[in-house]
Design an enzyme around this catalytic site. Structure first.
Site, PDB file in Angstrom:
ATOM      1  CD  GLU A 174      -3.008   1.252   2.485  1.00 35.75           C
ATOM      2  OE1 GLU A 174      -2.922   0.498   3.067  1.00 35.75           O
ATOM      3  OE2 GLU A 174      -3.673   2.474   2.432  1.00 35.75           O
ATOM      4  CE  LYS A 216      -6.079  -0.195   1.849  1.00 37.64           C
ATOM      5  NZ  LYS A 216      -6.826  -0.582   2.855  1.00 37.64           N
TER       6      LYS A 216
HETATM    7  P1  13P Z   1      -9.422   4.114   3.913  1.00 33.93           P
HETATM    8  O1  13P Z   1     -10.467   3.546   2.900  1.00 33.93           O
HETATM    9  O2  13P Z   1     -10.448   4.965   4.949  1.00 33.93           O
HETATM   10  O3  13P Z   1      -8.380   5.110   3.034  1.00 33.93           O
HETATM   11  O4  13P Z   1      -8.584   3.121   4.618  1.00 33.93           O
HETATM   12  C1  13P Z   1      -8.131   2.245   4.032  1.00 33.93           C
HETATM   13  C2  13P Z   1      -6.738   1.789   4.671  1.00 33.93           C
HETATM   14  O5  13P Z   1      -6.634   0.566   4.890  1.00 33.93           O
HETATM   15  C3  13P Z   1      -5.759   2.939   4.810  1.00 33.93           C
HETATM   16  O6  13P Z   1      -4.677   2.217   5.212  1.00 33.93           O
END
Ligand code: 13P
Length: 338
Positions: A174, A216
């Site tokens: 991510e 992600k």
């Molecule tokens: P949000 O969808 O609220 O951005 O959270 C996703 C997430 O896991 C951020 O690390």
């Protein structure tokens, strides 16, 4: 299941990932907004209510948990990972220790948590986790993100991913380019391109099996204080273009974060992306706020009204499930909410 099968199952068509891995500090902010005390009991109650809702079976392929949650036992007699598995989703765990100030930079961060990670992964696997998450954060302004931040965060993500695959779990990669700021959509496109490139360079250096990973990312979107707005069609076009050019085709699934978009925006944008998706990537959601905001409001109104909390969650899960197939619409949004 091997990691390639786990990755595919997490992003099965029509399903996505519920990010319920808010740290104790982050959930404190969410609870404050609804006037609920940040007690372990309340955190368990809210999360157990979501994980036990009927929307799980049809629309949720995986749930990301926080360290406290994966070790909790529900009042239904099952552990949290058992409840999630019973409802057809794969339990996962956030393993980073948060974004800390990057030495040598005044305002940028490096995500920490590599020390002792191999041992923690063994414990999480024994508790039922089959995938993990690590979030790197990049903020856009006149000077940033710097190459120092882009390089160091990509390096950490790759070392994390290697340890996770060694432990037979799927790493969610991510790299989040934040929406905060007044930058336009082009700037977001450029920065996300540099960030993704560096990440995939490092992942190659660390010999990561990309078929056993999930990306992600953020969508390509203007900053929240940008003066020129973008419509969903433009966001979708630019997002898909950026992913096609910068994500290797071996990656099976791309699950977006919602990152401060409203629930409806997050569904609408994901839907537009899937309407024009001409790639082999399974493109879906890995939303925190985008799936939980309405349910959280209901929890704030009455913590014991399980029916209303689950109704709100089921609705968002269904809407995002439709978006992951390009089948969402404003009218279905209204009909099914009624
Ligand atoms: P949000 O969808 O609220 O951005 O959270 C996703 C997430 O896991 C951020 O690390």
């Amino acid at each position: 299941m091997d990691i390639e099968d786990i990755a595919k199952k997490m992003c099965t068509k029509g399903k996505g990932i519920l990010a319920a891995d808010e740290s104790t500090g982050t959930i404190a902010k969410r609870f404050k907004s609804i006037n609920v005390e940040n007690l372990e009991q309340n955190r368990l109650s809210f999360r157990q209510t979501l994980f036990n809702s009927s929307g799980m079976k049809d629309y949720i392929g995986g749930v990301i948990l926080f360290d406290e949650t994966i070790k909790q036992k529900t009042t239904l007699g099952l552990t949290i990972p058992e409840l999630i598995s019973k409802n057809g989703a794969i339990p996962g765990i956030k393993v980073d220790k948060g974004a800390k100030l990057l030495a040598g930079s005044n305002e940028e961060t490096i995500t920490e948590g590599l020390d002792g990670l191999r041992e923690r992964l063994k414990e999480y696997y024994s508790l039922g986790a089959r995938f993990t998450k690590w979030r790197a954060v990049y903020k856009i302004n006149d000077k940033n993100p710097s190459s120092q931040s882009i390089k160091s965060n990509a390096h950490a993500l790759a070392r994390y991913a290697a340890l996770v695959q060694e432990s037979k779990m799927v790493p969610i990669i991510e790299p989040e380019v934040l929406m905060d700021g007044s930058h336009d959509i082009e700037k977001c496109y450029k920065v996300t391109t540099s960030v993704l490139n560096e990440c995939y360079n490092e992942l190659a250096t660390h010999k990561i099996n990309l078929k056993g990973t999930i990306l992600k990312p953020n969508m390509i979107i203007p900053g929240s204080e940008c003066e020129s707005a973008s419509n969903s069609e433009e966001i979708a076009k630019k997002t898909l273009d950026c992913l096609k050019k910068n994500v290797p085709s071996e990656v099976p699934g791309i699950a977006f974060l919602s990152g401060g978009q409203s629930e409806i925006e997050a569904s609408k944008n994901l839907n537009e992306i899937n309407k024009i998706n001409d790639t082999n990537f399974l493109i879906t959601f890995s939303y925190g706020r985008g799936l939980q905001a309405s349910a959280l409001k209901e929890f704030g109104k009455n913590q014991d009204n399980i029916e209303n909390i689950q109704k709100a969650f089921n609705h968002r899960a269904k809407m995002n499930g439709l978006s992951s197939k390009g089948k969402w619409s404003e009218s279905l949004e209204k009909e099914s909410a009624a």
